[in-house]
Design an enzyme around this catalytic site. Sequence first.
Site, PDB file in Angstrom:
ATOM      1  N   ASP A 156       0.824  -1.208   0.000  1.00 34.87           N
ATOM      2  CA  ASP A 156       0.000   0.000   0.000  1.00 34.87           C
ATOM      3  C   ASP A 156       0.860   1.260   0.000  1.00 34.87           C
ATOM      4  OD1 ASP A 156      -2.310  -1.514   0.149  1.00 34.87           O
ATOM      5  OD2 ASP A 156      -2.366  -1.463   2.342  1.00 34.87           O
TER       6      ASP A 156
ATOM      7  N   TYR B 191       6.562 -10.002   7.326  1.00 39.91           N
ATOM      8  CA  TYR B 191       6.487  -8.547   7.464  1.00 39.91           C
ATOM      9  C   TYR B 191       7.018  -8.124   8.820  1.00 39.91           C
ATOM     10  CZ  TYR B 191       3.572  -7.830   3.308  1.00 39.91           C
ATOM     11  OH  TYR B 191       3.113  -7.754   2.020  1.00 39.91           O
TER      12      TYR B 191
END
Length: 262
Positions: free
Chosen positions: A53, A111
């Site tokens: 994003d 992540y």
Amino acid sequence: MKRHLALFLAYQGTAYHGFQVQKNALTVARVLQDAIAAALGSREEIKGCSRTDAGVHALAYCVSFFTASGIPCEKLPLALNAHLPADIRVFSAREVEPDFHARYSCTGKAYLYRVRNAPAASPFSYQLAWRVWPKLELQPMRRAAALLCGQHDFASFMAAGSTIEAEGGSTVRTVRSFEVEQKGDELRFMIEADGYLYHMVRILVGTLVEAGAGRRDPDGVPAILAARDRAAAGQTAPAKGLALAKVFYDEFTLDGGGELWA
């Protein structure tokens, strides 16, 4: 005959509207394609390993593409970096099989999410970490993280408005590990899974932060999962604290390494 190449790169996503090319928006993919065109003489279609994003970073990122250029793989990083801004860097390149795909050949990703748990943001990390105050308790967050490991339906941790169809027809994912570590004023959330739903990591972190703040019972995680309702989970953590840290393939693993995350 065109070669099929995989690039290992990293980027700070602050200035970009995510990786994928968008109309009227600056993205990592667009800048990388510009560099490929300048260095190799042809603008190539590229495949990225993740749909990061706007504002999200990558310590390890894989891109695959075909090229007729004969530049040796060991010289490609230097050639591409000469045409890239300082917040995007290519570290290595390798030839891969024709059916390799940066996204669909991926077997898992990890992540890293950074939280600065301090009264004030740091001028050196304010674009890379979410500042949270008052002080968070580590053990409740670790307890919640442990309960999220394994195969579950993570529909409660999917962004509102997203659909099952958009997530590949299923909201079931397997979290292989989820760790929370503290280093001074910084909390680091590291999660590894076979796949992720839209905003899943950021909602997971937001939920754990609420547990650390005493606003949520960490033992309530099973009920959140069972609800399959976004409203049951916590807030969505800001994009700026999130970074793709590792990308796993059968052939190799891209590991950004802690030294890249200053």
